[in-house]
Design a protein around this motif. Sequence first.
Motif, PDB file in Angstrom:
ATOM      1  N   LEU A  10      49.572 -62.811  42.304  1.00 29.23           N
ATOM      2  CA  LEU A  10      50.885 -62.568  41.724  1.00 29.23           C
ATOM      3  C   LEU A  10      50.832 -62.140  40.263  1.00 29.23           C
ATOM      4  N   MET A  11      49.758 -62.485  39.573  1.00 32.67           N
ATOM      5  CA  MET A  11      49.684 -62.196  38.143  1.00 32.67           C
ATOM      6  C   MET A  11      49.844 -60.695  37.842  1.00 32.67           C
ATOM      7  N   PRO A  12      49.146 -59.777  38.519  1.00 39.55           N
ATOM      8  CA  PRO A  12      49.358 -58.353  38.217  1.00 39.55           C
ATOM      9  C   PRO A  12      50.789 -57.899  38.518  1.00 39.55           C
ATOM     10  N   LEU A  13      51.396 -58.496  39.523  1.00 41.85           N
ATOM     11  CA  LEU A  13      52.768 -58.141  39.885  1.00 41.85           C
ATOM     12  C   LEU A  13      53.745 -58.594  38.807  1.00 41.85           C
ATOM     13  N   VAL A  14      53.596 -59.827  38.340  1.00 39.99           N
ATOM     14  CA  VAL A  14      54.494 -60.386  37.343  1.00 39.99           C
ATOM     15  C   VAL A  14      54.273 -59.735  35.972  1.00 39.99           C
ATOM     16  N   MET A  15      53.036 -59.411  35.654  1.00 40.34           N
ATOM     17  CA  MET A  15      52.727 -58.837  34.345  1.00 40.34           C
ATOM     18  C   MET A  15      52.875 -57.311  34.322  1.00 40.34           C
ATOM     19  N   TRP A  16      53.378 -56.713  35.377  1.00 37.91           N
ATOM     20  CA  TRP A  16      53.633 -55.280  35.495  1.00 37.91           C
ATOM     21  C   TRP A  16      52.374 -54.447  35.256  1.00 37.91           C
ATOM     22  N   GLU A  17      51.223 -54.928  35.737  1.00 38.67           N
ATOM     23  CA  GLU A  17      49.984 -54.154  35.623  1.00 38.67           C
ATOM     24  C   GLU A  17      49.990 -52.994  36.607  1.00 38.67           C
ATOM     25  N   ASP A  18      50.608 -53.200  37.773  1.00 36.57           N
ATOM     26  CA  ASP A  18      50.788 -52.141  38.770  1.00 36.57           C
ATOM     27  C   ASP A  18      52.281 -51.843  38.804  1.00 36.57           C
ATOM     28  N   VAL A  19      52.695 -50.870  37.992  1.00 39.55           N
ATOM     29  CA  VAL A  19      54.119 -50.617  37.761  1.00 39.55           C
ATOM     30  C   VAL A  19      54.875 -50.277  39.048  1.00 39.55           C
TER      31      VAL A  19
END
Length: 133
Positions: A20-29
């Motif tokens: 979930l971290m990449p999703l929440v941190m908008w790493e994969d826009v």
Amino acid sequence: TEGDGRGRAAMAEGGVVSQLMPLVMWEDVPRSAVALGAATAVYFLFELSGLYAAAVVFYVLLAAVLGCFAWANVGPILGREGPPVSEPNPDAIEAKVGEIAEKAKGVAVLAAGVGYRLAKGQEPALTGKTAFA
């Protein structure tokens, strides 16, 4: 405790948090935008439906019960077994209910004590905390 620390570390390394971290941190826009759009759409559909959250939960549970009923009755006709449901363990259930009852008893005694102190009206600080909390 030590076990909790290891469990959290394992979850952070390869579990839900790391996914979930990449999703929440908008790493994969694009993926984050789709998730935000889907969550917003579900929220607005829920608001426009006029249903309460409890009603939605109960409708989902009703659908699950009806699905299990259909599966259990149609499955044997199609040569398949019914839903894989394990039998309840009475000893485990009794132990869990006893544990919950012990906790509830402590909470009930505490609540009765606070209620008594409030009803007496002799503790301004407690009355103020309760009134303005």
